[in-house]
Design a protein around this motif. Structure first.
Motif, PDB file in Angstrom:
ATOM      1  N   PRO A 173       0.819  -1.215   0.000  1.00  0.00           N
ATOM      2  CA  PRO A 173       0.000   0.000   0.000  1.00  0.00           C
ATOM      3  C   PRO A 173       0.855   1.267   0.000  1.00  0.00           C
ATOM      4  O   PRO A 173       1.978   1.283   0.513  1.00  0.00           O
ATOM      5  CB  PRO A 173      -0.804  -0.118   1.293  1.00  0.00           C
ATOM      6  N   ALA A 174       0.299   2.327  -0.564  1.00  0.00           N
ATOM      7  CA  ALA A 174       0.990   3.620  -0.606  1.00  0.00           C
ATOM      8  C   ALA A 174      -0.045   4.706  -0.869  1.00  0.00           C
ATOM      9  O   ALA A 174      -1.223   4.425  -1.111  1.00  0.00           O
ATOM     10  CB  ALA A 174       2.068   3.621  -1.692  1.00  0.00           C
ATOM     11  N   ILE A 175       0.405   5.953  -0.826  1.00  0.00           N
ATOM     12  CA  ILE A 175      -0.429   7.106  -1.170  1.00  0.00           C
ATOM     13  C   ILE A 175       0.155   7.766  -2.419  1.00  0.00           C
ATOM     14  O   ILE A 175       1.354   8.065  -2.469  1.00  0.00           O
ATOM     15  CB  ILE A 175      -0.484   8.126  -0.016  1.00  0.00           C
ATOM     16  N   LEU A 176      -0.690   7.974  -3.415  1.00  0.00           N
ATOM     17  CA  LEU A 176      -0.234   8.559  -4.670  1.00  0.00           C
ATOM     18  C   LEU A 176       0.065  10.046  -4.507  1.00  0.00           C
ATOM     19  O   LEU A 176      -0.750  10.798  -3.957  1.00  0.00           O
ATOM     20  CB  LEU A 176      -1.299   8.377  -5.754  1.00  0.00           C
ATOM     21  N   VAL A 177       1.235  10.462  -4.962  1.00  0.00           N
ATOM     22  CA  VAL A 177       1.593  11.880  -4.997  1.00  0.00           C
ATOM     23  C   VAL A 177       1.247  12.456  -6.366  1.00  0.00           C
ATOM     24  O   VAL A 177       0.570  13.474  -6.490  1.00  0.00           O
ATOM     25  CB  VAL A 177       3.093  12.075  -4.684  1.00  0.00           C
ATOM     26  N   ARG A 178       1.706  11.775  -7.421  1.00  0.00           N
ATOM     27  CA  ARG A 178       1.366  12.187  -8.780  1.00  0.00           C
ATOM     28  C   ARG A 178       1.744  11.080  -9.759  1.00  0.00           C
ATOM     29  O   ARG A 178       2.617  10.255  -9.490  1.00  0.00           O
ATOM     30  CB  ARG A 178       2.106  13.475  -9.175  1.00  0.00           C
ATOM     31  N   ARG A 179       1.035  11.082 -10.881  1.00  0.00           N
ATOM     32  CA  ARG A 179       1.398  10.230 -12.010  1.00  0.00           C
ATOM     33  C   ARG A 179       1.765  11.175 -13.153  1.00  0.00           C
ATOM     34  O   ARG A 179       1.041  12.136 -13.432  1.00  0.00           O
ATOM     35  CB  ARG A 179       0.213   9.344 -12.402  1.00  0.00           C
ATOM     36  N   LEU A 201       5.496   7.097 -15.288  1.00  0.00           N
ATOM     37  CA  LEU A 201       6.053   7.251 -13.945  1.00  0.00           C
ATOM     38  C   LEU A 201       5.012   7.709 -12.931  1.00  0.00           C
ATOM     39  O   LEU A 201       3.998   8.309 -13.282  1.00  0.00           O
ATOM     40  CB  LEU A 201       7.204   8.271 -13.969  1.00  0.00           C
ATOM     41  N   PHE A 202       5.294   7.422 -11.666  1.00  0.00           N
ATOM     42  CA  PHE A 202       4.473   7.955 -10.583  1.00  0.00           C
ATOM     43  C   PHE A 202       5.363   8.166  -9.360  1.00  0.00           C
ATOM     44  O   PHE A 202       6.393   7.510  -9.198  1.00  0.00           O
ATOM     45  CB  PHE A 202       3.321   7.002 -10.236  1.00  0.00           C
ATOM     46  N   ASP A 203       4.965   9.083  -8.496  1.00  0.00           N
ATOM     47  CA  ASP A 203       5.583   9.281  -7.190  1.00  0.00           C
ATOM     48  C   ASP A 203       4.564   8.899  -6.132  1.00  0.00           C
ATOM     49  O   ASP A 203       3.352   9.119  -6.294  1.00  0.00           O
ATOM     50  CB  ASP A 203       5.997  10.744  -6.989  1.00  0.00           C
ATOM     51  N   ALA A 204       5.036   8.324  -5.036  1.00  0.00           N
ATOM     52  CA  ALA A 204       4.136   7.898  -3.966  1.00  0.00           C
ATOM     53  C   ALA A 204       4.869   7.906  -2.635  1.00  0.00           C
ATOM     54  O   ALA A 204       6.110   7.966  -2.580  1.00  0.00           O
ATOM     55  CB  ALA A 204       3.574   6.507  -4.257  1.00  0.00           C
ATOM     56  N   ILE A 205       4.093   7.815  -1.567  1.00  0.00           N
ATOM     57  CA  ILE A 205       4.631   7.678  -0.215  1.00  0.00           C
ATOM     58  C   ILE A 205       4.189   6.333   0.339  1.00  0.00           C
ATOM     59  O   ILE A 205       2.983   6.057   0.441  1.00  0.00           O
ATOM     60  CB  ILE A 205       4.129   8.805   0.713  1.00  0.00           C
TER      61      ILE A 205
END
Length: 234
Positions: free
Chosen positions: A9-15, A20-24
């Motif tokens: 599991p993670a939280i989406l920051v941006r796609r 590509l995507f960034d997540a926490i």
């Protein structure tokens, strides 16, 4: 289809940049990963959304350890990996969910045909016409319970419909499968207002004799499973 191990599991920051995507992560670690979906993903890229990722070794030149697999949207879990629908459609066929396609004795993948293309699945059986099966990934919903395709203009999709029509005219069987990677729908429709050319190509293909079916799936962090066929509506 079971995942080799439960998704992370993670939280989406941006796609961004399609791939590509960034997540926490839940551990607080910020990561960048690969997005296996080059489409618009309309409605499935909201920052702050809960997402689930698969983890992979960095051997063989892989640049990113994490791959975007699912997102929580509209109160359900939605699969976004466009590399999975062919496998899921084959599973649905073998389970008898799509007309009589499960009666074919052989299912071949990625065979050359048509105008320099590859068919997703080619079904064969003695005494029956070959069945050319094209699969489209679906995850777009605007109205409750109604899955739609496409979510943006797709010239390639219209080309595939014409090639399926050609197969029918050559005496084969041709089938479109719309594989819906979410289970919060009970019907399916072609999204003509977002791509009028695709809708016209679909209607023409139907008139020629191309068959069309839609199958919805249940997506969880452990597996994506075809559930049942859903009807088409205008």
């Amino acid at each position: 289809m079971q995942f080799p191990s439960p998704l992370v599991p993670a939280i989406l920051v941006r796609r961004y940049k399609r791939f590509l995507f960034d997540a926490i992560l839940d551990t607080g670690e910020a990561i960048t990963g690969s997005c296996p979906n080059t489409g618009s993903m309309l409605g499935l890229t909201t920052p702050g959304s809960r997402i689930w990722l698969s983890e992979h070794d960095l051997a063989g030149g892989r640049k990113y350890r994490h791959r975007f697999e699912m997102i929580e949207a509209d109160g359900t879990t939605v699969g976004v990996n466009t590399g999975l629908p062919n496998r899921l459609s084959e599973e649905a066929i073998r389970k008898g969910m799509i007309a009589d396609l499960g009666d074919y004795t052989s299912i071949l993948r990625e065979r050359k045909y048509g105008r320099n293309s590859r068919i997703d699945l080619l079904l064969k059986a003695d005494g029956r016409p070959d069945a050319y099966v094209e699969v489209k990934n679906v995850h777009f919903i605007r109205k409750p319970g109604l899955a739609e395709f496409p979510d943006t203009v797709t010239e390639r999709g219209a080309k595939h419909l014409q090639e399926l029509s050609d197969m029918v005219q050559e005496g084969h069987r041709a089938v479109m499968v719309y594989l819906i990677q979410r289970d919060d729908c009970d019907r399916f429709s072609i999204c003509g207002d977002l791509d009028t050319a695709y809708e016209a190509a679909f209607r023409h293909a139907q008139a020629i004799g191309v068959e069309a079916y839609a199958v919805k799936c249940l997506a969880t962090p452990e597996a994506i499973t075809p559930v049942k066929a859903v009807p088409f509506v205008d």
